[in-house]
Design a protein around this motif. Structure first.
Motif, PDB file in Angstrom:
ATOM      1  N   ASP A   1      54.464  38.920  63.102  1.00 17.71           N
ATOM      2  CA  ASP A   1      54.495  40.247  63.728  1.00 17.71           C
ATOM      3  C   ASP A   1      53.076  40.683  64.086  1.00 17.71           C
ATOM      4  O   ASP A   1      52.119  39.920  63.939  1.00 17.71           O
TER       5      ASP A   1
ATOM      6  N   TRP B   1      59.505  30.840  68.384  1.00 14.99           N
ATOM      7  CA  TRP B   1      59.323  32.256  68.083  1.00 14.99           C
ATOM      8  C   TRP B   1      59.714  33.101  69.282  1.00 14.99           C
ATOM      9  O   TRP B   1      60.277  34.169  69.135  1.00 14.99           O
ATOM     10  N   ARG B   2      59.405  32.643  70.475  1.00 15.95           N
ATOM     11  CA  ARG B   2      59.789  33.392  71.680  1.00 15.95           C
ATOM     12  C   ARG B   2      61.307  33.441  71.814  1.00 15.95           C
ATOM     13  O   ARG B   2      61.869  34.461  72.148  1.00 15.95           O
TER      14      ARG B   2
ATOM     15  N   THR C   1      56.530  28.741  59.429  1.00 15.21           N
ATOM     16  CA  THR C   1      56.598  30.188  59.621  1.00 15.21           C
ATOM     17  C   THR C   1      57.732  30.510  60.588  1.00 15.21           C
ATOM     18  O   THR C   1      57.852  29.879  61.641  1.00 15.21           O
ATOM     19  N   THR C   2      58.539  31.497  60.230  1.00 16.60           N
ATOM     20  CA  THR C   2      59.681  31.858  61.071  1.00 16.60           C
ATOM     21  C   THR C   2      59.333  32.891  62.131  1.00 16.60           C
ATOM     22  O   THR C   2      59.976  32.945  63.175  1.00 16.60           O
ATOM     23  N   SER C   3      58.322  33.723  61.859  1.00 16.44           N
ATOM     24  CA  SER C   3      57.894  34.731  62.841  1.00 16.44           C
ATOM     25  C   SER C   3      56.532  35.275  62.432  1.00 16.44           C
ATOM     26  O   SER C   3      56.125  35.182  61.277  1.00 16.44           O
TER      27      SER C   3
ATOM     28  N   ALA D   1      58.137  34.624  57.174  1.00 11.87           N
ATOM     29  CA  ALA D   1      57.474  35.525  58.123  1.00 11.87           C
ATOM     30  C   ALA D   1      56.034  35.810  57.708  1.00 11.87           C
ATOM     31  O   ALA D   1      55.748  35.975  56.529  1.00 11.87           O
TER      32      ALA D   1
ATOM     33  N   ASP E   1      53.672  38.656  57.973  1.00 10.89           N
ATOM     34  CA  ASP E   1      53.674  40.074  58.309  1.00 10.89           C
ATOM     35  C   ASP E   1      52.803  40.838  57.321  1.00 10.89           C
ATOM     36  O   ASP E   1      52.115  40.242  56.494  1.00 10.89           O
TER      37      ASP E   1
ATOM     38  N   ALA F   1      63.468  33.327  69.418  1.00 16.70           N
ATOM     39  CA  ALA F   1      64.053  34.141  68.346  1.00 16.70           C
ATOM     40  C   ALA F   1      63.924  35.625  68.646  1.00 16.70           C
ATOM     41  O   ALA F   1      64.638  36.433  68.089  1.00 16.70           O
ATOM     42  N   GLY F   2      62.990  35.959  69.527  1.00 11.79           N
ATOM     43  CA  GLY F   2      62.636  37.223  69.749  1.00 11.79           C
ATOM     44  C   GLY F   2      63.033  38.404  70.238  1.00 11.79           C
ATOM     45  O   GLY F   2      63.139  39.453  70.104  1.00 11.79           O
TER      46      GLY F   2
END
Length: 107
Positions: free
Chosen positions: A54, A103-104, A50-52, A19, A21, A106-107
């Protein structure tokens, strides 16, 4: 989450694994500011692992884009799906990140 960086021949390559973040903010900022102070000509942020991302991560990328644009430094975002965006305006960061399907989902 891991942040790896290489600065060679005026090019900074940052790779984020996990992530992106606020927990990476201090190291991310230090590495990018140091590269820009040493006259980097190109900054590449590799988000392919990258997994996400923020809001803090997105803000860091937008700030990097603004710093690069103001110094005439090429800023490239590499995201999952084989997309490499040549960012010429900080607003492109959100558009590029918003286009990442995984990412969308997973969201």
């Amino acid at each position: 989450m891991t942040l790896r960086s290489v600065f060679l021949d005026g090019e900074l390559i940052l790779t984020v694994d996990g992530a992106l973040d606020g927990s990476l903010a201090r190291d991310y900022r230090r590495v990018t500011e140091e590269a820009l102070s040493h006259d980097a000509s190109r900054v590449v942020v590799d988000l392919t692992r990258t997994t996400s991302v923020d809001g803090n991560g997105s803000a860091m990328l937008a700030a990097t884009a603004a710093a690069c644009v103001s110094r005439d430094v090429h800023f490239i975002l590499a995201v999952p799906g084989g997309v490499e965006a040549d960012v010429t305006d900080p607003e492109q960061v959100g558009l590029t990140l918003g286009g990442v399907e995984t990412w969308r989902d997973a969201g």
